[in-house]
Design an enzyme around this catalytic site. Structure first.
Site, mmCIF file in Angstrom:
data_model
loop_
_atom_site.group_PDB
_atom_site.id
_atom_site.type_symbol
_atom_site.label_atom_id
_atom_site.label_comp_id
_atom_site.label_asym_id
_atom_site.label_seq_id
_atom_site.Cartn_x
_atom_site.Cartn_y
_atom_site.Cartn_z
ATOM 1 N N ASP A 33 41.806 49.691 0.120
ATOM 2 C CA ASP A 33 40.676 48.745 0.052
ATOM 3 C C ASP A 33 40.537 48.121 1.432
ATOM 4 O O ASP A 33 40.869 46.971 1.668
ATOM 5 C CB ASP A 33 41.004 47.695 -1.015
ATOM 6 C CG ASP A 33 39.866 46.712 -1.224
ATOM 7 O OD1 ASP A 33 38.821 46.838 -0.576
ATOM 8 O OD2 ASP A 33 40.047 45.781 -2.039
ATOM 9 N N SER A 34 40.032 48.925 2.355
ATOM 10 C CA SER A 34 40.097 48.545 3.772
ATOM 11 C C SER A 34 38.769 48.025 4.289
ATOM 12 O O SER A 34 37.725 48.208 3.665
ATOM 13 C CB SER A 34 40.475 49.770 4.599
ATOM 14 O OG SER A 34 39.413 50.682 4.568
ATOM 15 N N ASP A 70 35.932 48.345 7.418
ATOM 16 C CA ASP A 70 35.345 49.546 8.029
ATOM 17 C C ASP A 70 36.305 50.085 9.099
ATOM 18 O O ASP A 70 37.192 49.355 9.559
ATOM 19 C CB ASP A 70 33.989 49.198 8.668
ATOM 20 C CG ASP A 70 33.005 48.651 7.636
ATOM 21 O OD1 ASP A 70 33.134 49.014 6.460
ATOM 22 O OD2 ASP A 70 32.125 47.855 8.021
ATOM 23 N N HIS A 103 35.161 46.312 -7.005
ATOM 24 C CA HIS A 103 36.561 46.156 -7.431
ATOM 25 C C HIS A 103 36.870 46.939 -8.710
ATOM 26 O O HIS A 103 37.964 47.484 -8.855
ATOM 27 C CB HIS A 103 36.912 44.671 -7.564
ATOM 28 C CG HIS A 103 36.910 43.984 -6.239
ATOM 29 N ND1 HIS A 103 36.178 42.865 -5.961
ATOM 30 C CD2 HIS A 103 37.527 44.322 -5.073
ATOM 31 C CE1 HIS A 103 36.355 42.519 -4.695
ATOM 32 N NE2 HIS A 103 37.156 43.399 -4.135
ATOM 33 N N ASP A 163 51.335 45.894 7.946
ATOM 34 C CA ASP A 163 50.387 46.980 8.185
ATOM 35 C C ASP A 163 50.594 48.059 7.107
ATOM 36 O O ASP A 163 51.707 48.584 6.955
ATOM 37 C CB ASP A 163 50.659 47.552 9.587
ATOM 38 C CG ASP A 163 49.611 48.572 9.992
ATOM 39 O OD1 ASP A 163 48.895 49.088 9.100
ATOM 40 O OD2 ASP A 163 49.512 48.848 11.200
HETATM 41 N N1 SAM Z 1 35.738 45.573 0.077
HETATM 42 C C1 SAM Z 1 35.754 45.416 1.444
HETATM 43 C C2 SAM Z 1 34.764 46.201 2.232
HETATM 44 O O1 SAM Z 1 34.590 47.419 2.018
HETATM 45 O O2 SAM Z 1 34.117 45.595 3.070
HETATM 46 C C3 SAM Z 1 37.126 45.411 1.994
HETATM 47 C C4 SAM Z 1 37.710 44.099 1.633
HETATM 48 S S1 SAM Z 1 39.288 43.664 2.090
HETATM 49 C C5 SAM Z 1 38.961 41.982 2.563
HETATM 50 C C6 SAM Z 1 39.734 44.548 3.554
HETATM 51 C C7 SAM Z 1 41.055 44.077 4.105
HETATM 52 O O3 SAM Z 1 41.719 45.154 4.748
HETATM 53 C C8 SAM Z 1 40.969 42.947 5.141
HETATM 54 O O4 SAM Z 1 41.440 41.756 4.584
HETATM 55 C C9 SAM Z 1 41.835 43.437 6.306
HETATM 56 O O5 SAM Z 1 42.626 42.415 6.869
HETATM 57 C C10 SAM Z 1 42.659 44.527 5.623
HETATM 58 N N2 SAM Z 1 43.217 45.540 6.519
HETATM 59 C C11 SAM Z 1 42.611 46.145 7.578
HETATM 60 N N3 SAM Z 1 43.455 47.003 8.164
HETATM 61 C C12 SAM Z 1 44.637 46.947 7.483
HETATM 62 C C13 SAM Z 1 45.888 47.605 7.611
HETATM 63 N N4 SAM Z 1 46.105 48.495 8.584
HETATM 64 N N5 SAM Z 1 46.871 47.302 6.715
HETATM 65 C C14 SAM Z 1 46.655 46.412 5.730
HETATM 66 N N6 SAM Z 1 45.489 45.746 5.567
HETATM 67 C C15 SAM Z 1 44.487 46.019 6.413
#
Ligand code: SAM
Length: 278
Positions: A155-156, A158, A62, A137
């Site tokens: 911060d997505s 995979d 973070h 989204d």
């Molecule tokens: N640090 C983490 C990792 O590398 O494993 C990522 C943590 S964070 C919890 C990732 C978040 O991205 C998830 O909560 C997921 O729901 C969100 N996410 C995935 N695709 C997304 C999208 N298209 N728009 C917004 N959020 C998204």
């Protein structure tokens, strides 16, 4: 009876940790969400059985996904976080006094709710009046907002499920357009040991869109290989040559990031350099 959580980090590699208690487990419209109390890492968030964050090593990821960019841009005011529903990135961003607005676009309401309930150490930034949470989204959000943000943080999860599009060329073009004239973005871009083709492809794509493309790294023990990368695309500022404000950085009260780490994070090993566009 002993309970263990195991994640298939690749088809041929697993990580496991002993679980004291399963605190939460449910299925959202997007993914399986679980919170585990682990012996080694403390509370841990998993999505579709993939470790997202935990109380022991979360600070590395973070701090590095936020402060490197926030200290490269001379005056970031409006920041967008895509994903990052645990809140760790937002917690770090609001430490910066000059920030006026943080828009946090997370697709899954359940992740936000779970973060508020089980990870107050991470989600504490949500209460900051400068933060607006949008459940949507992130791909759509960047398409709909042009020239708005000084910094965008991706911060997505995979590149599977709803996150696939967050690694596409079309998305990086929308990110470019959603940024102000001197804006920059940072995305988490996986492991050079296990995702080298993805890193090659992302850095080549970003390099075709942004004047400055930089890859940097940090150590996150629970991510595959422990060695993790971030890619920055910047319209103007170069994080490698920027003059850092040492006093401002010291005041961030960080555990991994520092001015020295900012500089050394861009020093890449030869096998990683080989992945970059020439
Ligand atoms: N640090 C983490 C990792 O590398 O494993 C990522 C943590 S964070 C919890 C990732 C978040 O991205 C998830 O909560 C997921 O729901 C969100 N996410 C995935 N695709 C997304 C999208 N298209 N728009 C917004 N959020 C998204």
């Amino acid at each position: 009876m002993e309970v263990w959580f195991t994640e298939d980090q690749t088809n041929d590699l697993r990580i496991g940790c002993r679980v004291r208690e399963v605190l939460f487990s449910d299925v959202s419209p997007f993914q399986k969400v679980a919170v585990l109390d682990t012996v080694e890492f403390g509370r841990m968030l998993t999505l579709d059985n993939v470790i997202q964050t935990n109380l022991k090593d979360e600070f590395v990821y973070h701090e590095m996904i936020t402060h490197v960019g926030l200290n490269t841009h001379p005056n970031p005011k409006k920041v967008l976080v895509i994903g990052g529903g645990d809140g760790g990135a937002v917690r770090e961003i609001v430490k910066h006094q000059g920030i006026e607005r943080v828009v946090h676009v997370e697709i899954d309401q359940m992740v936000i709710d779970v973060a508020k309930k089980f990870f107050p150490e991470l989600s504490c930034g949500f209460a900051d009046p400068r933060v607006e949470i949008v459940v949507d989204d992130g791909i759509k959000h960047v398409k709909d907002n042009k020239g708005v943000y000084d910094m965008i943080i991706v911060d997505s999860t995979d590149p599977v499920g709803p996150a696939v599009g967050l690694f596409s060329e079309e998305f990086y073009r929308s990110v470019f357009e959603a940024l102000t004239g001197d804006g920059l973005f940072v995305a988490q871009t996986e492991s050079p040991f296990f995702n080298s083709e993805l890193i090659k492809q992302i850095t080549a794509t970003v390099n075709g869109i942004f004047p400055v493309t930089r890859l940097y790294w940090a150590v996150v023990p629970t991510y595959p290989g422990g060695y993790w990368t971030f890619t920055m695309g910047s319209k103007m500022y170069d994080p490698k040559t920027v003059v850092l404000d040492e006093a401002k950085i010291a005041a961030l009260n960080t555990k991994w990031y520092s001015s020295e780490i900012h500089r050394t994070a861009f020093m890449l090993q030869p096998f990683v350099k080989e992945l970059l566009p020439r």
